[in-house]
Motif scaffolding. Sequence first.
Motif, mmCIF file in Angstrom:
data_model
loop_
_atom_site.group_PDB
_atom_site.id
_atom_site.type_symbol
_atom_site.label_atom_id
_atom_site.label_comp_id
_atom_site.label_asym_id
_atom_site.label_seq_id
_atom_site.Cartn_x
_atom_site.Cartn_y
_atom_site.Cartn_z
ATOM 1 N N VAL A 187 16.341 60.027 74.758
ATOM 2 C CA VAL A 187 16.399 60.179 76.215
ATOM 3 C C VAL A 187 16.245 58.807 76.859
ATOM 4 C CG1 VAL A 187 15.315 61.246 78.226
ATOM 5 C CG2 VAL A 187 15.479 62.526 76.081
ATOM 6 N N GLY A 188 17.123 58.536 77.831
ATOM 7 C CA GLY A 188 17.149 57.218 78.463
ATOM 8 C C GLY A 188 18.271 56.348 77.948
ATOM 9 N N ARG A 189 18.996 56.841 76.944
ATOM 10 C CA ARG A 189 20.067 56.043 76.341
ATOM 11 C C ARG A 189 21.447 56.559 76.763
ATOM 12 N NH1 ARG A 189 18.777 55.856 70.017
ATOM 13 N NH2 ARG A 189 20.822 54.819 70.057
ATOM 14 N N THR A 190 22.451 55.719 76.541
ATOM 15 C CA THR A 190 23.850 56.077 76.776
ATOM 16 C C THR A 190 24.608 55.949 75.464
ATOM 17 O OG1 THR A 190 23.816 55.358 79.083
ATOM 18 C CG2 THR A 190 25.966 55.470 78.010
ATOM 19 N N PHE A 191 25.386 56.964 75.123
ATOM 20 C CA PHE A 191 26.150 56.980 73.871
ATOM 21 C C PHE A 191 27.639 56.898 74.205
ATOM 22 C CE2 PHE A 191 22.105 58.912 73.081
ATOM 23 C CZ PHE A 191 21.750 58.467 71.806
ATOM 24 N N PRO A 192 28.326 55.877 73.682
ATOM 25 C CA PRO A 192 29.734 55.671 74.044
ATOM 26 C C PRO A 192 30.655 56.715 73.439
ATOM 27 C CG PRO A 192 29.085 54.150 72.311
ATOM 28 C CD PRO A 192 27.836 54.870 72.725
ATOM 29 N N ALA A 193 31.785 56.919 74.077
ATOM 30 C CA ALA A 193 32.800 57.834 73.554
ATOM 31 C C ALA A 193 33.440 57.228 72.314
ATOM 32 C CB ALA A 193 33.863 58.090 74.614
ATOM 33 N N LYS A 194 33.907 58.092 71.417
ATOM 34 C CA LYS A 194 34.702 57.635 70.289
ATOM 35 C C LYS A 194 36.154 57.638 70.713
ATOM 36 C CE LYS A 194 31.659 58.949 66.475
ATOM 37 N NZ LYS A 194 31.539 59.697 65.195
ATOM 38 N N GLY A 195 36.772 56.468 70.643
ATOM 39 C CA GLY A 195 38.131 56.348 71.136
ATOM 40 C C GLY A 195 38.134 56.176 72.646
ATOM 41 N N PRO A 196 39.265 56.382 73.289
ATOM 42 C CA PRO A 196 39.343 56.219 74.748
ATOM 43 C C PRO A 196 38.392 57.174 75.469
ATOM 44 C CG PRO A 196 41.540 56.384 73.772
ATOM 45 C CD PRO A 196 40.578 56.732 72.697
ATOM 46 N N ARG A 197 37.725 56.665 76.497
ATOM 47 C CA ARG A 197 36.811 57.524 77.257
ATOM 48 C C ARG A 197 37.591 58.453 78.159
ATOM 49 N NH1 ARG A 197 32.492 55.343 81.676
ATOM 50 N NH2 ARG A 197 34.214 55.812 83.089
ATOM 51 N N TYR A 199 35.819 61.352 79.625
ATOM 52 C CA TYR A 199 34.855 61.884 80.576
ATOM 53 C C TYR A 199 33.543 61.103 80.462
ATOM 54 C CZ TYR A 199 38.055 65.858 80.207
ATOM 55 O OH TYR A 199 39.178 66.655 80.174
ATOM 56 N N ARG A 200 32.799 61.127 81.542
ATOM 57 C CA ARG A 200 31.440 60.588 81.547
ATOM 58 C C ARG A 200 30.522 61.733 81.939
ATOM 59 N NH1 ARG A 200 27.934 57.944 85.286
ATOM 60 N NH2 ARG A 200 26.564 56.440 84.243
ATOM 61 N N VAL A 201 29.657 62.150 81.016
ATOM 62 C CA VAL A 201 28.848 63.341 81.249
ATOM 63 C C VAL A 201 27.365 63.012 81.148
ATOM 64 C CG1 VAL A 201 30.672 64.848 80.362
ATOM 65 C CG2 VAL A 201 28.840 64.095 78.824
ATOM 66 N N GLY A 202 26.567 63.768 81.907
ATOM 67 C CA GLY A 202 25.116 63.698 81.781
ATOM 68 C C GLY A 202 24.655 64.851 80.907
ATOM 69 N N THR A 220 25.010 67.851 69.574
ATOM 70 C CA THR A 220 25.677 67.986 70.867
ATOM 71 C C THR A 220 26.229 66.646 71.325
ATOM 72 O OG1 THR A 220 24.217 69.815 71.492
ATOM 73 C CG2 THR A 220 25.367 68.684 73.272
ATOM 74 N N VAL A 221 25.434 65.596 71.193
ATOM 75 C CA VAL A 221 25.879 64.248 71.575
ATOM 76 C C VAL A 221 27.074 63.833 70.723
ATOM 77 C CG1 VAL A 221 25.246 61.803 71.627
ATOM 78 C CG2 VAL A 221 23.625 63.528 72.456
ATOM 79 N N ALA A 226 32.860 62.743 70.042
ATOM 80 C CA ALA A 226 34.102 62.950 69.294
ATOM 81 C C ALA A 226 35.234 63.432 70.186
ATOM 82 C CB ALA A 226 33.870 63.949 68.158
ATOM 83 N N ASN A 227 34.866 63.987 71.319
ATOM 84 C CA ASN A 227 35.870 64.486 72.268
ATOM 85 C C ASN A 227 36.035 63.568 73.474
ATOM 86 O OD1 ASN A 227 36.977 67.318 71.449
ATOM 87 N ND2 ASN A 227 34.825 67.314 70.842
ATOM 88 N N GLY A 228 35.752 62.289 73.266
ATOM 89 C CA GLY A 228 36.042 61.285 74.285
ATOM 90 C C GLY A 228 35.079 61.240 75.443
ATOM 91 N N CYS A 229 33.844 61.655 75.208
ATOM 92 C CA CYS A 229 32.860 61.655 76.295
ATOM 93 C C CYS A 229 31.835 60.541 76.107
ATOM 94 C CB CYS A 229 32.105 62.983 76.347
ATOM 95 S SG CYS A 229 33.135 64.409 76.733
ATOM 96 N N GLU A 230 31.604 59.807 77.169
ATOM 97 C CA GLU A 230 30.449 58.926 77.224
ATOM 98 C C GLU A 230 29.279 59.800 77.659
ATOM 99 O OE1 GLU A 230 30.018 54.667 79.078
ATOM 100 O OE2 GLU A 230 29.608 56.143 80.650
ATOM 101 N N VAL A 231 28.212 59.810 76.867
ATOM 102 C CA VAL A 231 27.101 60.732 77.091
ATOM 103 C C VAL A 231 25.878 59.959 77.563
ATOM 104 C CG1 VAL A 231 25.696 62.587 76.111
ATOM 105 C CG2 VAL A 231 28.006 62.159 75.217
ATOM 106 N N VAL A 232 25.395 60.326 78.755
ATOM 107 C CA VAL A 232 24.241 59.655 79.355
ATOM 108 C C VAL A 232 23.069 60.632 79.397
ATOM 109 C CG1 VAL A 232 23.371 58.416 81.377
ATOM 110 C CG2 VAL A 232 25.796 58.273 80.776
ATOM 111 N N LEU A 233 21.912 60.159 78.937
ATOM 112 C CA LEU A 233 20.690 60.968 79.001
ATOM 113 C C LEU A 233 19.695 60.280 79.922
ATOM 114 C CD1 LEU A 233 21.796 61.258 75.786
ATOM 115 C CD2 LEU A 233 19.855 62.805 75.766
#
Length: 443
Positions: A187-197, A199-202, A220-221, A226-233
């Motif tokens: 929690v508090g980290r950002t995980f980059p998308a694999k491949g082109p981004r 979506y950017r999701v919280g 879940t992250v 794997a589906n192109g989402c940058e994941v922010v917690l």
Amino acid sequence: MAASETTTSAFPPVLPNRHPEAPRAVDLDKCVHCGLCLNACPTYRELGLEMDSPRGRIYQMVQVATGQVEAGASYEEHLDLCLACRGCESACPSGVPYGRLIEAARTEIEAKKQRPWHERAFRGFIFEHLLVKPWMLKTAGAFLYLYEATGLRAIVRGSGLLKLMGKMGRIEHLAPTAEVPFFFDKVGRTFPAKGPRRYRVGFLAGCLANVTSSRLNEATVRVLQANGCEVVLPAEQTCCGALHVHSGLKEQARALARRNIDVFLAGNFDAVITNAAGCGSTLKEYHELLEHDAAYAEKAKQFVARMKDITEFLGSIELTGKMAPLGVTVTYQDSCHLAHGQKVRAAPRQLLNAIPGVKFKEMPLSDLCCGSAGIYNIVHDEIADSLLQKKMAMVNGTGAEVVTTANVGCAIQLKAGVTKYGKQQKVLHVVELLDEAYRKAGQ
């Protein structure tokens, strides 16, 4: 109570000066007492009592609202026995908002109830401290981990001591495993998308889930990545407040809702994701919880518009990345708050059928409650266990090797069911099965 709520009502006028959180006449009056909800109600199916059916509970709410009876011990007992699974909402042709009614009635009861000091202290510890303070959850998780890792849990179970512990002994099997390392460090980290981004999701990681469902949160992250989402917690996120709402503590839930709204709206995300259907149902109703809050009513609507269950979100986008075939037979248990509360049924099944090598077997009565229902399986363990036994008979009948669900509470209940009544099935969240397929393919 607005006058417009009483002028067209089919029952006598409601009492003046009722608690502001009490069930509203406009909602109560939607029930036409047709009885189509009865077969959809787990407690009515178990107990066969009209007063323990949705129709019967609404009738009692009307009697209390109009002053025909006092809101006494009997009223409280019948409402407390409700699982709040909202199966009746799916069966109701009149659109009765039963979930809103039962939560309102419990809030009114809680406001008037004089609990003994030890109950107040225990509830205060759970709702005001444990669920909302990460350091307390970490501490509790550490003790739970040591209880199992040291072999103490196996000793207690093998000694026969549980038989002497009454209810505590009966519900010990429901204690979840503390999954180390805990998810709090993510929690508090950002995980980059694999491949082109794309979506950017919280991601709202939950409270207890950071201890008991750490591997699910990690899966879940990874699936989102794997589906192109940058994941922010976001670090400032907190408990969603679902257990507070279900327990009649709406003011505490509102404080938590305001904090989450501020945190996630500031991120300007394409979507806000949860993997816990029970949490998601409350998160999607923040606009109702804060409808009379001038500062947050509109912001709550904006938040709700972005709120998605993980299966709902993944089902709405084109899945990317390669999945390896798994070669397993899978069934699915609908989470009540996903199927009945959020009306999401197709997406989890769509995702399961998208995994190569998965043979999906539909479970009879898959949307009938498994007995988890927040803390219901602790408070009313005997009814919950009876529901679980019947549920496991349905699971066993499918012949599936894997039982999937979309809620952490359901998963804990089903794992207990597999141990007690099952055939060694594996219990997974839908996303965990997706993650397994992606990982086997080297994603």
